[in-house]
Design a protein around this motif. Structure first.
Motif, PDB file in Angstrom:
ATOM      1  N   VAL A 192       0.667   3.693   2.769  1.00 55.79           N
ATOM      2  CA  VAL A 192       1.868   3.009   2.290  1.00 55.79           C
ATOM      3  C   VAL A 192       2.239   1.932   3.302  1.00 55.79           C
ATOM      4  O   VAL A 192       2.288   2.191   4.503  1.00 55.79           O
ATOM      5  N   VAL A 193       2.494   0.733   2.800  1.00 59.80           N
ATOM      6  CA  VAL A 193       2.902  -0.401   3.630  1.00 59.80           C
ATOM      7  C   VAL A 193       4.325  -0.783   3.241  1.00 59.80           C
ATOM      8  O   VAL A 193       4.627  -0.908   2.048  1.00 59.80           O
ATOM      9  N   GLU A 194       5.180  -0.946   4.237  1.00 60.87           N
ATOM     10  CA  GLU A 194       6.512  -1.472   3.941  1.00 60.87           C
ATOM     11  C   GLU A 194       6.412  -2.980   3.835  1.00 60.87           C
ATOM     12  O   GLU A 194       5.807  -3.641   4.684  1.00 60.87           O
ATOM     13  N   LEU A 195       7.024  -3.513   2.773  1.00 62.92           N
ATOM     14  CA  LEU A 195       7.028  -4.946   2.515  1.00 62.92           C
ATOM     15  C   LEU A 195       8.408  -5.512   2.826  1.00 62.92           C
ATOM     16  O   LEU A 195       9.424  -4.834   2.655  1.00 62.92           O
ATOM     17  N   SER A 196       8.439  -6.739   3.246  1.00 64.45           N
ATOM     18  CA  SER A 196       9.706  -7.436   3.437  1.00 64.45           C
ATOM     19  C   SER A 196      10.428  -7.506   2.098  1.00 64.45           C
ATOM     20  O   SER A 196       9.797  -7.673   1.048  1.00 64.45           O
ATOM     21  N   HIS A 205     -11.558   3.365   4.360  1.00 60.88           N
ATOM     22  CA  HIS A 205     -11.384   3.020   5.776  1.00 60.88           C
ATOM     23  C   HIS A 205     -10.134   3.727   6.299  1.00 60.88           C
ATOM     24  O   HIS A 205      -9.428   4.378   5.541  1.00 60.88           O
ATOM     25  N   SER A 206      -9.834   3.555   7.554  1.00 62.70           N
ATOM     26  CA  SER A 206      -8.576   4.092   8.065  1.00 62.70           C
ATOM     27  C   SER A 206      -7.445   3.235   7.492  1.00 62.70           C
ATOM     28  O   SER A 206      -7.649   2.048   7.204  1.00 62.70           O
ATOM     29  N   PRO A 207      -6.250   3.802   7.297  1.00 63.31           N
ATOM     30  CA  PRO A 207      -5.129   2.987   6.811  1.00 63.31           C
ATOM     31  C   PRO A 207      -4.878   1.762   7.690  1.00 63.31           C
ATOM     32  O   PRO A 207      -4.625   0.671   7.167  1.00 63.31           O
ATOM     33  N   LYS A 208      -5.006   1.909   9.001  1.00 60.60           N
ATOM     34  CA  LYS A 208      -4.775   0.778   9.908  1.00 60.60           C
ATOM     35  C   LYS A 208      -5.786  -0.342   9.651  1.00 60.60           C
ATOM     36  O   LYS A 208      -5.432  -1.517   9.574  1.00 60.60           O
ATOM     37  N   GLU A 209      -7.052   0.031   9.528  1.00 60.00           N
ATOM     38  CA  GLU A 209      -8.094  -0.965   9.276  1.00 60.00           C
ATOM     39  C   GLU A 209      -7.864  -1.666   7.936  1.00 60.00           C
ATOM     40  O   GLU A 209      -7.999  -2.888   7.829  1.00 60.00           O
ATOM     41  N   ARG A 210      -7.482  -0.898   6.917  1.00 56.85           N
ATOM     42  CA  ARG A 210      -7.253  -1.494   5.592  1.00 56.85           C
ATOM     43  C   ARG A 210      -6.055  -2.436   5.622  1.00 56.85           C
ATOM     44  O   ARG A 210      -6.076  -3.519   5.026  1.00 56.85           O
ATOM     45  N   ARG A 223       3.647   2.906   6.848  1.00 58.94           N
ATOM     46  CA  ARG A 223       4.671   3.959   6.845  1.00 58.94           C
ATOM     47  C   ARG A 223       3.993   5.333   6.802  1.00 58.94           C
ATOM     48  O   ARG A 223       3.993   6.017   5.781  1.00 58.94           O
ATOM     49  N   PRO A 224       3.361   5.767   7.906  1.00 48.26           N
ATOM     50  CA  PRO A 224       2.590   7.008   7.907  1.00 48.26           C
ATOM     51  C   PRO A 224       3.392   8.251   7.513  1.00 48.26           C
ATOM     52  O   PRO A 224       2.824   9.208   6.982  1.00 48.26           O
ATOM     53  N   ASN A 272       0.730  10.494   5.638  1.00 45.52           N
ATOM     54  CA  ASN A 272      -0.160  11.235   6.550  1.00 45.52           C
ATOM     55  C   ASN A 272      -0.493  12.645   6.072  1.00 45.52           C
ATOM     56  O   ASN A 272      -1.612  13.114   6.258  1.00 45.52           O
ATOM     57  N   GLN A 273       0.459  13.318   5.475  1.00 46.45           N
ATOM     58  CA  GLN A 273       0.250  14.715   5.094  1.00 46.45           C
ATOM     59  C   GLN A 273      -0.811  14.894   4.002  1.00 46.45           C
ATOM     60  O   GLN A 273      -1.290  15.992   3.789  1.00 46.45           O
TER      61      GLN A 273
END
Length: 115
Positions: free
Chosen positions: A10-14, A45-50, A79-80, A84-85
């Motif tokens: 999940v990515v937080e957007l402006s 991929h890892s969430p960070k890499e994506r 937004r881990p 993450n769970q």
């Protein structure tokens, strides 16, 4: 047995994504402006890499854009605590959970984009 090598993220957007006349706004008629705007995705991929691929406007080897324009333009951070769970997952479970998580977050008052 299927390998668990996929992740939802999940990515937080402006909130500027809301003022941009777009399909994002049309996809969230329930949104009242209180909670934040989010993008939900799945990846091998890892969430960070994506996330980094989204932000850089990455393209596939064949030249196709593989980043979301919403994350590229409005993405602020991962937004881990919202994903993450669930990780890691099989590909099929990640595909299903992406949809379920997006809909669950919408019901909680977030504005959400996923595809």
């Amino acid at each position: 047995m299927a390998r668990k090598n996929h992740h939802v993220y999940v990515v937080e957007l402006s909130k500027k994504v809301w003022t941009d006349r777009s399909r994002f706004r049309e996809a969230n008629p329930q949104y009242r402006g209180i909670m934040c705007c989010l993008y939900v995705g799945m990846t091998s991929h890892s969430p960070k890499e994506r996330y980094e691929k989204h932000k850089s406007g990455a393209k596939s080897k064949k030249g196709y854009k593989i980043s979301s324009s919403y994350v590229e333009k409005y993405g602020m951070y991962l937004r881990p605590s919202l994903y993450n769970q669930y990780n890691p997952l099989t590909k099929q479970d990640a595909i299903q959970l992406e949809k379920e998580l997006a809909n669950s977050l919408k019901k909680r008052g977030y504005a959400v984009w996923w595809n």
